[in-house]
Design a protein around this motif. Structure first.
Motif, mmCIF file in Angstrom:
data_model
loop_
_atom_site.group_PDB
_atom_site.id
_atom_site.type_symbol
_atom_site.label_atom_id
_atom_site.label_comp_id
_atom_site.label_asym_id
_atom_site.label_seq_id
_atom_site.Cartn_x
_atom_site.Cartn_y
_atom_site.Cartn_z
ATOM 1 N N ALA A 253 -3.743 6.159 8.820
ATOM 2 C CA ALA A 253 -4.593 4.879 7.802
ATOM 3 C C ALA A 253 -4.614 3.852 8.761
ATOM 4 N N PRO A 254 -4.918 3.054 8.145
ATOM 5 C CA PRO A 254 -4.912 1.580 8.603
ATOM 6 C C PRO A 254 -3.470 1.243 8.958
ATOM 7 N N GLU A 255 -3.112 0.106 9.661
ATOM 8 C CA GLU A 255 -1.423 -0.061 10.302
ATOM 9 C C GLU A 255 -1.483 -1.002 8.929
ATOM 10 N N GLU B 197 0.636 -1.042 0.184
ATOM 11 C CA GLU B 197 0.167 -0.023 -0.288
ATOM 12 C C GLU B 197 1.149 1.400 0.091
ATOM 13 N N TRP B 198 2.116 1.114 0.024
ATOM 14 C CA TRP B 198 2.896 1.804 -0.060
ATOM 15 C C TRP B 198 3.764 2.615 -0.784
ATOM 16 N N GLU B 199 2.939 1.967 -2.176
ATOM 17 C CA GLU B 199 3.488 1.580 -3.384
ATOM 18 C C GLU B 199 4.032 3.926 -4.066
ATOM 19 N N GLU B 200 4.950 3.857 -4.128
ATOM 20 C CA GLU B 200 4.998 5.723 -4.698
ATOM 21 C C GLU B 200 4.088 6.325 -3.890
#
Length: 231
Positions: free
Chosen positions: A196-198, A185-188
């Motif tokens: 934000a959700p853990e 989910e951290w892409e770019e």
């Protein structure tokens, strides 16, 4: 190098480092010869045999390292000392005889070491150590797909020592329970809202090798300090 291992003075012989060797010294006017045998640092047992000595009493002092939580001492098969270490020396004063045997057993349990919290770069991380050795994680030893940038140690991680004769000339590895974060989910994204959700994470077994032996196989990542909190 010899003076790092042992020294002598008018009172006797002081052994500071442990390796298989022959120590030749003079105490007063008498020659003293000690033969040491050990597999240190892989095993904590050290055997010291008095091969030659004079007729006067002198003191054999054996260093108990600060990392050692428990040490035991035997003389000719009889236990004579033991207990918690304060990083000093265990001393035996007597009229020695050729053939006397002193055995020292240093506990080598693996441990987790924390840094001063003011060291910002490694705050909240832990290092794996065993005996005098610092350990590290190398990409080569982890499960396929494990990126060392995305791992952390599990709370109260258990450490397991495994001797591997055919690895890096023969080493004891340390396995630890950890987690691997799913950072898809951290892409770019360099930043995102704290609300934000853990990040999800899955359990993974981390394998550490002695730090001195890293970079002797295929190119890959390495780390010593491992975050101790779950992602």
């Amino acid at each position: 190098v010899g003076n790092y291992m042992a020294t002598t003075d008018a009172t006797g012989v002081q052994v500071h480092q442990y390796a298989s060797a022959t120590i030749e010294a003079e105490v007063g006017d008498s020659p003293v010869v000690l033969q040491t045998a050990t597999r240190f640092p892989w095993e904590g047992r050290v055997k010291i045999t008095v091969a030659e000595t004079g007729a006067e009493s002198w003191t054999l002092a054996l260093r108990i390292p600060g990392w050692c939580e428990h040490a035991a001492l035997w003389l000719n098969g009889d236990i004579i000392a033991g207990g918690a270490s304060d990083g000093t020396y265990a001393s035996l004063a007597r009229v020695w005889q050729p053939g006397d045997v002193v055995e020292l057993d240093l506990a080598l349990s693996p441990r987790l070491t924390a840094p001063n919290p003011r060291v910002d770069a490694i705050r909240g991380s832990l290092a794996i150590e065993r005996g005098p050795l610092v350990y590290c994680l190398e990409e080569e030893d982890q499960e396929t797909g494990v990126d060392l940038l995305d791992v952390c140690l599990a709370p109260n991680a258990e450490l397991e020592v495994v001797w591997q004769e055919d690895l890096l000339g023969g080493v004891a590895t340390v396995a630890a329970d950890g987690y691997l974060a799913d950072v898809g989910e951290w892409e770019e994204q360099l930043y995102r809202p704290a609300s934000a959700p853990e990040t999800d994470a899955r359990p993974v077994k981390l394998v550490a090798v002695p730090y001195y032996a890293w970079a002797n196989r295929t190119p890959g990542t390495m780390r010593v300090w491992i975050p101790q909190v779950r992602f």
